[in-house]
Design a protein around this motif. Structure first.
Motif: not given
Lengths: 351, 351, 351, 351
Positions: D103, D127, D129, D132, D165, D183, D185, D208, D238, D273
């Motif tokens: 994550c 992936r 982050g 965050k 992200e 990304q 989010g 997303k 997601r 997620h």
């Protein structure tokens, strides 16, 4: 009804669709736009072909343009329905009624104690469940027919008409005999056999909104009752299920003015089930009256911490007595008036 | 169960709560934290006092720590339930079954035509509604008992066991006589009188998830059936209602592995009702098998554009025949296997 | 925090969990129930090990027992926050304020026309969007900085403080310079960089609830602002997204009394966005005041049918002028009072 | 667009509506049905008058008949978009890619340890982050730019392209420099300034779906990016927020085939997620591939119980290594194929 063709649908595709509509005895009206054609369907029941094109690759969409409920809709019956109950109580038409009482009938003594408190504080209708729909088979399921007898006794003693729930068709007759208003609970809003059955008995029906029912589904369920000849239907908003679990349900307050536009039926709000938390009941009950509800229904229990069901959302008699004048004040602020208090029956002076 | 006191609750508040718990025959276990005290409640049925503190201003929260369903839960019954149907069909235990057929039984000829197509393509169980719950009172309501007779005839001709819905307690007996599996529809998931009634008849029951029912409510509804002695219950995920209207409902695919953890009952997925759109059925049916479902149920109609209900979500026999081998391939990819095809009965060679 | 072990967890399992907690510098308190053990975790930050047991097969659940917001919560700051604006306007503390104006600032003339109508009808704060979040890139995106200049001019002419939205951190400074209240829109409720930035500027902030945000998430977003030192935060309920599409959103009216319990921050309700339909705005605005809101915010446009955004939910000046006395009457019915009208500035007599 | 008049609208009402439409430079097409008239609106941008009749008492409804997104829709661009990444990885067009990693980037060592495990097990994209978005201001907020440096190092060492992200416009440049895919989010799906900014940088963007965004809103957000000239957009389902809290979100699996119909953009599914629970990830990841997803993204952490975020939903490297061949088998069952493994770079043999 409108049939929307895909951009680039060929002439032959359009002709095929038109022919199918004509075959059903309906007429068509073509309208060619910039990049697509739409076909209006005209006739008595255009919805007979509503689903006829879902496998047709040249059709993009089929759009309904009329409301599917007729008897409950205001379009064809503009005047407000007023539901008349015994003891001169009328729901709808400008007054505001208050229904109150315990979630479940637990025994005769507590019911009469509560009913007296409800009447003395200015409540108009006694609520109390004899047949109880409970999520768990291990929870208290209600007293059943014995509970109906307690309600009849409380009605006699206090002079309050009573509302109580029916859960299954075979019990409609006994509930109808005992109740002044027969309640259909939220979980049974689409129990169609039950709806038909209460449509055939003579007492007014209060139809609670299903946990996740749209306004249209709700009015169509009312339509099941009206279609059997019983036009005395009350609609009760009691909160809908949403992602938000901070309250038991989410009170859809805007449903009150929206229903006022769409239907002629009286509108009730139940802030107890909507919030699930007694400390939120007064504020939301006031909001319901401010939004134009014809009645509110609240749970009252003399000792909520000992209640066999829904204690967390029940007001004490003292809380309830404090609420009624607040509702009266808000009703007057919006140009309405709480119904006058119910007189105690002559024979009940000793109670 | 845990009672959480508010920060700053006085010693007398805590003692009052403890005393109330003891009065109910339960024991307590105190734990004083940084800024608040929590009280563990220990004993046979701690939930008897769950709602006793909602009017106590010194209590912040009461938290449940055990699951309220016992018979349907895996905690106390770890082994998978396998439901045995006639003609050697078993649901649960590793195989994957396919249920298919029209939404409504419309007449005998179309039913048998569909049933033959279902069996020839590799389907195992015939679905078809005789009693139909419809949102509008003006929609086709099913053929009722005549529909049951058509199902019996189709069963005889094709050798497929049948599943059909029952809507009200008074019809449980006739549906149970005709069906191999009795279905409880989504709208009746909390029709508790009906649940008790199907719990008392001998056929397996498929319990569809309510439109907005939590997993826990669903298992508690199953519990109503199991508590009557009928342990042959299938759980059918058929989509839940969400804000998203691009599909009829939202298929809760994660419910499949989650149920596998929580319950021993077999799991069915209905991608037709979940999506409401035939072009999405194949992909979501494959997903259901990939996620571990024990069966899928899909709607098949020989001429969807003429169907009296749910045409938009019905596969044609050709679509269905293309789907079955896809499901077989996915089942093998996840270490399972489609059940073997059902043999046509000897007397049905002329069909 | 409470760690709930599975029934049948072994002594070694429990010891392993306890040891892990102790390793994090926390203490434990064991409580052995009928069929399972629960472990209380005590210490400064028990949540540091909240997720440490999700892969531990002997742990059933980990339950939080305190609220994660401190600065916005009433537990540690019981007194109501009052937000002071220029021209003597105070939000919170018993009065009820009315914010009104167009969805978007379209040009100076229409803004001043609207602002005068708002003030003359008794509104206290002028709303108007210069930066507009629009679902489609092809929709009108607002006038940006030119819109801020129009707002400044309208403020000067009418004597109304203004509230306007900021969408991105780089524009916080210019919006803060122009506005009396800086608005964070629903879509940005969890735009954490933006929250931090408005927490560092001096003007009060109105934080709208996200479309599908829980009350707890909302208060945690407020916490982002308060944690930067800006304590003047208003919370604005503007409808949440639910399955029901009969209204644009669902006004969560119970959030008003619930927030009153949970937080000391003032509470605003926006019935225009909540309903999306002008004919429902008056009833729901009255409900908001009846439920205890400190302010309502409504959209007003002189010619809603020509509005560049949100025309369907905008009141005309005449509708608005009819609403204000209704709100005043409801406020008095619930023991509150609308703030006094704002005086026109001496220099604006010609307007 | 269709304007539906109320039953009984007078000729003058209809003429007024028609005139208003013509004034906007559009044409009309009248169709008189049984009890009401509908007016088709034809021309380049009929939606310019979409909201012009909400205050007109003779108009019942205004119905849109075309989709508001053009660049992302399949109607005008039928061929699938394929997004090309470094190291020969292509998303879309028949292959199935696997994105995996922690994550949050917590430090370089754990990132490289995880990245090696991902690559060795057959994952294609790393992936992690650096920035965050966290619900609480008190939670770990990510390493920021230092995290980007760790990602760059991990990319170099393992030969995996990276996705990370970006949360705010001012950081787009540095994230774009470090990432192979940028990304957006879920919480920022309607952060329109950010969408425009990533539309102007050269790297592919994974968008997303917002927690409660409709498919149409999602495609309109993609449209913001495409409209800036960046056509390399991946859509990542997601999980959406529903009433059901048994899982963190509800994975909308039907969105996969539905998006395939509506858009040409590649489709990714994030089961971590969506479910929030590691034990449900494998089953739902398999379902995603069976439903036709072009890629899946799963969270992997070497020691989930020590993770600084999302430990409960993270797979261990061993769980992940077991999952990849399952996904390969399901992909083949549905006629697709997992992308070939990524080769370790020559210089990384010592890792």
């Amino acid at each position: 009804m409108i049939i929307v063709m895909k951009p680039g649908a060929a002439r032959a595709d359009i002709e095929r669709v038109v022919e199918r509509v004509h075959k059903a005895g309906l007429q068509t009206h073509l309208s060619a736009g910039e990049d697509r054609t739409v076909i209006g369907v005209i006739g008595h029941n255009p919805y007979s072909v509503k689903d006829a094109f879902t496998h047709d690759a040249s059709v993009a969409d089929v759009i309904r343009i009329t409301k599917p409920y007729k008897l409950s809709g205001r379009e064809f019956r503009p005047r407000d329905t007023i539901v008349e109950l015994p003891f001169g109580i009328r729901i709808g038409g400008g007054g505001v009624a208050v229904m109150a009482g315990p979630c479940s009938v637990e025994n005769e003594a507590m019911l009469i104690e509560t009913a007296n408190a409800v009447r003395d504080a200015g409540g108009h209708i006694l609520r109390g469940g004899a047949f109880k729909p409970r999520t768990s088979p291990y929870a208290f399921q209600g007293l059943g027919r014995a509970g109906l007898a307690h309600l009849a006794r409380a009605r006699e003693v206090t002079g309050l008409p009573v509302i109580t729930e029916v859960m299954t068709p075979s019990e409609v007759e006994c509930v109808s005999d005992a109740a002044d208003v027969v309640q259909i609970g939220a979980r049974n809003m689409q129990n169609f056999d039950l709806l038909r059955e209460v449509g055939r008995q003579p007492k007014p029906v209060m139809l609670k909104r299903g946990l996740s029912s749209t306004i249209e589904e709700w009015l169509l369920s009312a339509e099941y009752i009206l279609a059997q000849g019983n036009y005395n239907v009350l609609l009760c908003e009691r909160g809908i299920r949403t992602f938000d679990t901070a309250t038991r349900n989410t009170l859809d307050i805007a449903a009150v003015p929206l229903l006022r536009e769409l239907t002629h039926l009286p509108i009730v709000v139940d802030p107890s089930h909507a919030t699930g938390k007694w400390s939120l009941v007064a504020a939301t009950a006031r909001a319901a009256v401010a939004a134009g509800a014809d009645a509110v229904m609240v749970e009252v229990h003399p000792r909520p911490d000992e209640a066999l069901s829904d204690g967390p959302q029940s007001l004490t008699p003292a809380n309830f007595a404090a609420l009624v004048p607040q509702l009266a004040a808000v009703a007057e602020a919006v140009g309405r008036r709480l119904l006058p208090p119910v007189a105690a029956p002559a024979t009940a002076t000793a109670s």
